[in-house]
Motif scaffolding. Structure first.
Motif, mmCIF file in Angstrom:
data_model
loop_
_atom_site.group_PDB
_atom_site.id
_atom_site.type_symbol
_atom_site.label_atom_id
_atom_site.label_comp_id
_atom_site.label_asym_id
_atom_site.label_seq_id
_atom_site.Cartn_x
_atom_site.Cartn_y
_atom_site.Cartn_z
ATOM 1 N N LEU A 77 96.615 19.469 -41.011
ATOM 2 C CA LEU A 77 97.557 18.522 -40.317
ATOM 3 C C LEU A 77 97.011 17.723 -39.206
ATOM 4 N N TYR A 114 103.798 11.557 -35.048
ATOM 5 C CA TYR A 114 102.977 12.450 -35.494
ATOM 6 C C TYR A 114 101.810 12.563 -34.252
ATOM 7 N N TYR A 174 106.994 20.166 -42.113
ATOM 8 C CA TYR A 174 106.792 18.864 -41.933
ATOM 9 C C TYR A 174 106.051 18.229 -42.894
ATOM 10 N N SER A 175 105.237 18.600 -43.825
ATOM 11 C CA SER A 175 104.673 17.827 -44.772
ATOM 12 C C SER A 175 105.084 17.993 -46.297
ATOM 13 N N ASN A 232 107.491 14.804 -46.643
ATOM 14 C CA ASN A 232 106.951 14.030 -45.771
ATOM 15 C C ASN A 232 106.239 12.918 -46.552
ATOM 16 N N VAL A 273 102.890 11.616 -44.872
ATOM 17 C CA VAL A 273 101.669 12.726 -44.854
ATOM 18 C C VAL A 273 100.973 12.822 -46.188
ATOM 19 N N LYS A 274 101.997 12.775 -47.151
ATOM 20 C CA LYS A 274 101.480 12.926 -48.530
ATOM 21 C C LYS A 274 100.353 11.858 -48.776
#
Length: 319
Positions: A46, A61, A297-298, A301, A304-305
């Motif tokens: 991350l 972020y 969080y991912s 999201n 992020v993806k």
């Protein structure tokens, strides 16, 4: 002279861990090791994504990268010691190493409390004052916010660790815990620890009470603003931007309040009953929560993806 020798600081401590429950040691060793690897890989990846993808160079972020780095530092300061305690019947640790481990753990926990409240403020500005967001959450603002969280957490840790290591320990050097957890260490002191208790209570207000109130008020305004959005799709998108943070807050503070806020039993039988839970609760807080953070969080999201797909896509490949 004899009295001074009796109250002189011990040279080291013995960590009992789960030695009273040997049937659980192998199972917990495998579980904790796997979770630690997930923490390192998940949070490390991350951090890498937020650094390499320019689309993620935003305050949210940036704070998330700080949180991931903090989780890696926090678990690394304690998990290797926990794993070793599962393999060694009575793990020994020097007085200085115990103080360092205690200081690092306390600093990381305090910093995370403040980081989560700063992240709540970021979500409040993004949802309740979106037009002013670039001005309020400029780089000149959010970088000092994160730095202040680290500095305050570190300062509080120095104060508590300094007070703890100055206490006399009269021969009893057995810590009934996996690590040098500050509450477990204070139980071994053979002197008045009222100053330590008062300072801990003040710290609980600063790092637990104030951030929780701040986060709660922030989400009251956030939810009120979301409910005023006319379309259901708009409300869903707005809530999705803060749902991950809210989930992490509930898990993190819920565990901390249970661990430090519950009343302690005064009788020996009651203490024996709570012994295992008093050990496993901090273990949950110290391992499971950092493991869940990058997942939470991912998982939902989209940014992020998209960043992960961009990094994993071979160079020159276009859809």
């Amino acid at each position: 002279m004899e009295k001074a020798n009796e109250t002189s600081p011990v040279m080291g401590f013995t960590l009992l861990g789960l030695s009273a429950h040997p049937e659980l040691e192998k199972t917990f060793f495998v579980l904790i090791l796997l979770m630690y690897l997930v923490i390192l890989l998940g949070n490390g990846f991350l951090i890498l994504v937020t650094i390499l993808d320019s689309r993620l160079h935003t305050p949210m972020y940036f704070f998330l990268g700080n949180l991931s780095f903090l989780d890696i530092c926090f678990t690394t300061s304690s998990v290797p010691l926990v794993l070793d305690s599962f393999l060694t019947p009575q793990e020994t640790i020097s007085f200085s190493a115990c103080a360092v481990q205690m200081a690092l753990s306390f600093a990381m926990a305090g910093t995370e409390c403040l980081l989560l409240s700063v992240m709540a403020f970021d979500r409040y500005v993004a949802i309740c004052n979106p037009l002013r967001y670039p001005v309020i959450m400029s780089k000149a603002a959010y970088v000092p916010m994160a730095a202040s969280s680290w500095a305050i957490g570190g300062a509080a840790s120095v104060v508590h660790t300094s007070l703890a290591i100055q206490l006399p320990f009269c021969g009893n050097n057995i810590i009934n815990h996996f690590t040098c957890e500050i509450l477990a260490v204070l139980k071994l002191a053979c002197a008045d620890i009222s100053i330590n208790v008062i300072s801990m209570e003040v710290t609980n207000v600063i790092f637990l009470g104030v951030p929780v109130l701040f986060i709660s008020f922030s989400y009251v305004f956030i939810i009120a603003t979301i409910l005023r959005i006319p379309s259901a799709e708009g409300r869903r998108k707005a809530f999705s931007t803060c749902s991950a943070h809210l989930t992490v807050v509930i898990v993190f503070y819920g565990t901390l309040f249970f661990m430090y806020g519950k009343p302690k039993s005064k009788d020996s039988m009651g203490a024996d009953k709570e012994d295992l839970s008093d050990k496993l609760t901090p273990l949950f807080y110290g391992v499971v929560t950092p493991m869940l953070n990058p997942i939470i969080y991912s998982l939902r999201n989209k940014d992020v993806k998209a960043a992960v797909r961009s990094l994993l896509r071979p160079k020159g490949f276009t859809q």
